[in-house]
Structure formats: C-alpha cells, structure tokens
Enzyme design. Sequence first.
Site, short mmCIF file in Angstrom:
data_model
loop_
_atom_site.label_atom_id
_atom_site.label_comp_id
_atom_site.label_asym_id
_atom_site.label_seq_id
_atom_site.Cartn_x
_atom_site.Cartn_y
_atom_site.Cartn_z
N ASP A 71 4.90 0.56 12.04
CA ASP A 71 4.22 0.09 11.66
C ASP A 71 3.93 -1.47 11.63
OD1 ASP A 71 3.65 2.77 10.18
OD2 ASP A 71 3.86 2.02 8.21
N CYS A 122 -4.45 12.91 12.96
CA CYS A 122 -4.14 11.68 12.81
C CYS A 122 -4.11 11.47 14.31
CB CYS A 122 -3.14 11.94 12.10
SG CYS A 122 -2.72 9.90 11.99
N LYS A 149 0.87 -0.90 -0.09
CA LYS A 149 0.28 0.24 -0.04
C LYS A 149 0.93 1.16 -0.24
CE LYS A 149 -1.72 1.52 3.96
NZ LYS A 149 -1.43 2.87 4.19
N ASN A 150 2.43 1.18 0.47
CA ASN A 150 2.36 2.58 1.09
C ASN A 150 3.45 2.58 -0.37
OD1 ASN A 150 1.36 2.77 3.41
ND2 ASN A 150 2.90 2.62 4.86
N ARG A 163 1.27 14.95 13.33
CA ARG A 163 1.90 14.31 11.98
C ARG A 163 2.05 15.77 10.79
NH1 ARG A 163 -0.53 8.99 9.50
NH2 ARG A 163 1.41 9.14 8.24
N ARG A 212 -8.68 -0.28 4.83
CA ARG A 212 -7.71 0.37 4.43
C ARG A 212 -6.30 -0.45 3.80
NH1 ARG A 212 -8.06 6.56 7.48
NH2 ARG A 212 -6.89 7.01 5.40
C1 EPZ Z 1 4.82 7.35 6.82
O1 EPZ Z 1 3.96 8.36 6.69
C2 EPZ Z 1 3.95 5.75 5.96
N1 EPZ Z 1 2.91 6.08 5.26
C3 EPZ Z 1 2.64 5.36 7.55
O2 EPZ Z 1 2.25 4.40 7.65
C4 EPZ Z 1 4.59 5.14 8.07
O3 EPZ Z 1 3.90 4.98 9.76
C5 EPZ Z 1 5.34 6.42 8.31
O4 EPZ Z 1 6.05 6.62 7.38
C6 EPZ Z 1 6.49 5.70 8.89
O5 EPZ Z 1 7.23 4.75 8.63
C7 EPZ Z 1 2.77 6.25 4.04
O6 EPZ Z 1 4.26 6.34 3.66
C8 EPZ Z 1 1.45 6.23 3.38
P1 EPZ Z 1 7.26 10.25 8.03
P2 EPZ Z 1 4.51 9.51 6.36
O7 EPZ Z 1 7.00 11.59 7.51
O8 EPZ Z 1 5.75 9.79 5.37
C9 EPZ Z 1 7.70 13.27 11.83
C10 EPZ Z 1 0.77 3.20 7.83
O9 EPZ Z 1 -0.06 2.79 8.91
N2 EPZ Z 1 7.83 14.41 10.53
O10 EPZ Z 1 7.94 9.40 7.80
O11 EPZ Z 1 3.32 10.76 6.92
C11 EPZ Z 1 6.72 12.19 11.59
O12 EPZ Z 1 5.63 13.52 12.80
C12 EPZ Z 1 0.96 4.05 8.15
O13 EPZ Z 1 0.95 2.31 7.22
C13 EPZ Z 1 7.71 16.06 11.33
O14 EPZ Z 1 8.37 16.04 11.69
O15 EPZ Z 1 5.78 9.57 7.96
C14 EPZ Z 1 7.28 11.36 12.83
O16 EPZ Z 1 7.27 11.50 14.13
C15 EPZ Z 1 0.98 5.01 9.41
N3 EPZ Z 1 7.97 16.56 10.02
C16 EPZ Z 1 8.23 11.03 11.56
O17 EPZ Z 1 9.37 12.68 11.36
C17 EPZ Z 1 7.35 16.34 8.90
O18 EPZ Z 1 7.36 17.58 8.05
C18 EPZ Z 1 8.16 10.19 10.17
O19 EPZ Z 1 6.85 10.60 9.52
C19 EPZ Z 1 7.30 14.87 7.96
C20 EPZ Z 1 7.33 14.16 9.01
#
Ligand code: EPZ
Length: 431
Positions: A307, A116, A22-23, A121, A399
């Site tokens: 995850d 979320c 999915k991701n 996020r 989902r």
């Molecule tokens: C991806 O989300 C995945 N989603 C998430 O999977 C997964 O948990 C996550 O990566 C971490 O591996 C998809 O790929 C669609 P991040 P993403 O930006 O990219 C912080 C699932 O269950 N951050 O890597 O949105 C953030 O808050 C989902 O399938 C900032 O501070 O995650 C987090 O603490 C849920 N500022 C960390 O970085 C930003 O601008 C990592 O988030 C962006 C992120």
Amino acid sequence: MDVLRIRGGRRLQGVVEVSGAKNAALPIFAATLLTSEPCTIRNVPDLSDIRFMADLLKRLGAQVERLDPHTWRIQAGSVTHRAPYELVRKMRASVCLMGPLLGRLRRSSVSLPGGCVIGPRPIDIHLKGFSKLGCVVDISKGYVEIDGSRMAGAEVFLGGRHGSTVLGTANLLMAAVLTPGRTRIECAACEPEIVDLCRMLEVMGARIEGIGSPSLTVDGADSLQGCDYAIIPDRIEAGTLLLAAAITEGDVTVRKMCASHLTALLDKLEEAGLPLTVEPTQVRVRSNGRLRPVDVITHPHPGFPTDLQAQMTALMSVTPGLSIITEKIYPSRFMHVPELQRMGADIAIDGANAIIKGGNRLSGAPIMASDLRASAALVLAGLAANNDTWVQRIYHLDRGYEKIEEKLQALGADIERVDQSAIPESLLDPA
Ligand code: EPZ
C-alpha cells in the site's frame, strides 16, 4: 465532480497528525456483529469506506450511531445474515462480514464483490479456512452462501502464493472466537491491523494466543461482550505523509503515528539518504536534497507494504539514478505508472517490476486516479511537479485519506479541491 488542483514545487514544512487506520477500522466495525451488546469505537477515520461499512451494518440490523466524526457506537442487537450486492460491490472489504456472521449466526450470505483494479483478488483461502471449521460453502447467483451449523475448532492454514491474507485472517479469527473448541491458524497475517483486531476481540472477552505472530490459537467462547476500543494510527497515511515530505525536499514531523509499524519504509528512507529522527509516536523527515535511488520489494508485514508501493514509485521517479520496485503482493498493481509517465517520469514495467530511471523534473498535467494508493502517488507527484497538476476521480482518495488536502495545505502545499470544470480546456483538448 471534484478534482484536486496542485501547484507543485513548494517545500512542505511543519507538523501533521495521522488519523486512525482505515484497514483496522473496517474489520473492527465488522467484529461488532459478534455481540448483542454496544461497542464504542474511537479514533475512527472520517472516510467514505467507513460510512459504507456503517451502512452495511445497518442493513444487517445493527443500530449505528456516529457520536462525533471519530467515534461510533454500534449495537447489533439482532442481525440478519445477508449482505447484498448493491452495498458489497462498493467496497471489497465487505467480505470480512462473513467471519462475524458465521460466529454469531452460524450462517452467512455475502455477495462476491466483483473485480478490483489492483488485480485479481480471490477469496479462495478465506473459503478454504471456513471449510476447515466445518462450514459448507456454496457460490450461487453471485453470493457466497455458507452454512456453519456444524462449526468446530480446527487447524487452518492461510498461506497462498503471495503470502498470507489479511482479511482472510480477520475472517477466520472472527469466526473462531465464537466457534466451540480450539482453532489454530497457521500462516496468519501479522499486519498491525490484525493485531488491533485481536486486541479488540480480547477486550470483548475472546481468548487468543500468539497475537502478532503467524501462529494464532483461539479458544472459542460461548458469547462475547461489548467494548470501548480505540483504533491504531494509520501506518499507510503516515508513510504517505513522510513520502510527501521527502518528494518536496521538506522538513515535516508526522505525529500520532506508530514508528514500529513502518520499520521497512523507514529503513528504505534511511538507505535513500534521507535524514530521519525516529521516536515511538513521531518521525521527523528533514531533507537535505540529496536522495539516492533504492530498490524495493513489497512483502507481507513486516516487509515493505504494497500500500506504499505507488507512493515510493513517485518518489523514486524524481530521485536521480536507477531503481527497481518489485510488487510481490499484487503483481499488476501499476495503474499509477502510465499517469506518472504522462507527467514525464521514465518508468518501464517488466512483469512485476517497475524499472525507474529517476531524476526527471515532473511536469503537471490532468491525470486520472485509478485506486486509493495510486491516487496518493499522483498527489505526491503533483507536489513535486513544476506546474499545475489536476488529479481526477479523487473519490478514490476520499476512501482512505481523511482531509488530505487540508493536512497538506497546513504543511504549505498549494492544493485545492475544485470542480472539474476548472481544468483549462486547453489541457484537455490542446488542439
Ligand atoms: C488488505 O487486503 C488490505 N485491505 C489492502 O489494502 C492491502 O493491499 C492488502 O491487505 C495487502 O496488504 C484491507 O485491509 C481492507 P490479502 P486483503 O488477502 O486482505 C492473495 C488499500 O489500499 N489472496 O492480504 O484483501 C491476493 O490476491 C487496500 O488500503 C489469494 O490468492 O489482501 C493477494 O495477492 C488495497 N486468495 C495476496 O493474497 C485469497 O483468498 C494478499 O491479499 C486471499 C488473498
């Protein structure tokens, strides 16, 4: 509304195949906006999140056709720049439309998705990256309005408090492949889903170096072409199925997976004493019923994935002994814990740590799924519990897990999707 009824205590046995990731599929669908030519995407999981993304692409002007349940043809002949709140709020991953819209149109207006359940996020790092490429970013009336008319290649650093950002890296990559000049992305995410996106972009004609490393170099192209591309297997689904085998003391072979994407989980399962047979595209778990507790810390790839944290928490809660699970990516991602406690798990939360005194036999109950991976953890707990478990709000599960109950049934689980009216009244209101 449907619920899952699980009659626990059955040992899972047999062979199961993993669906597409999915991701990986979500940003790859978004990347089809980078060309006016048709893109055929294969091995796409049949999930509600994929259908949300398809609806968004249609709203932006693309022709989207599902050739069969796992193959889509997308042609973005002409595209508009605005992704509306009514669609974006359904799925946070819609933020990864910004990069391709900027690449293709030099302009994007994408609604902010809102809160979320797994914690804050923000997308500040994505926006900082776009600014480095010369974009002017403004947040107005709930939309991120980006003017990319002066975009040019630049040096972009994507590190934050919790490591890199997966969708932020996807966004910057998709913008950079059609941005004049050279862009260097430092502290890029190394997740297999990002590698998959890079491979698809390469097939479209993009020039990217350093794929799979935290340092990516992109030489912008004038245009990209269509592609025919198959998505990688879902490592989180594969991990969830391996953990389902472990929690039921089963003997399961998970096929069509990529073992090298799950090294951190496999390492922990071995440390926990679980006999594994690992081959490149399949892993067999043959439980001997003698699990040991292990400590786990989530990290960006190749560390232990956030995850799979909830599912690992479920396994540790039935494993005799003390374990500590530390969540470093989303420090408050413990919504599954109160539900596991309702089933008798002994877990205390201390900041970003779940302290688990494992070994209690779980007792089935009506429980509430709060997000995708929490739902998976509750299903695993139900498989190990000693009477009926009723998992509510399973739309979260739909989902991200294709036909999960059918896959588990084929392994011998007693699980079925029923209407919520089937939950015995005595369990909802025992008085
Ligand atoms: C991806 O989300 C995945 N989603 C998430 O999977 C997964 O948990 C996550 O990566 C971490 O591996 C998809 O790929 C669609 P991040 P993403 O930006 O990219 C912080 C699932 O269950 N951050 O890597 O949105 C953030 O808050 C989902 O399938 C900032 O501070 O995650 C987090 O603490 C849920 N500022 C960390 O970085 C930003 O601008 C990592 O988030 C962006 C992120």
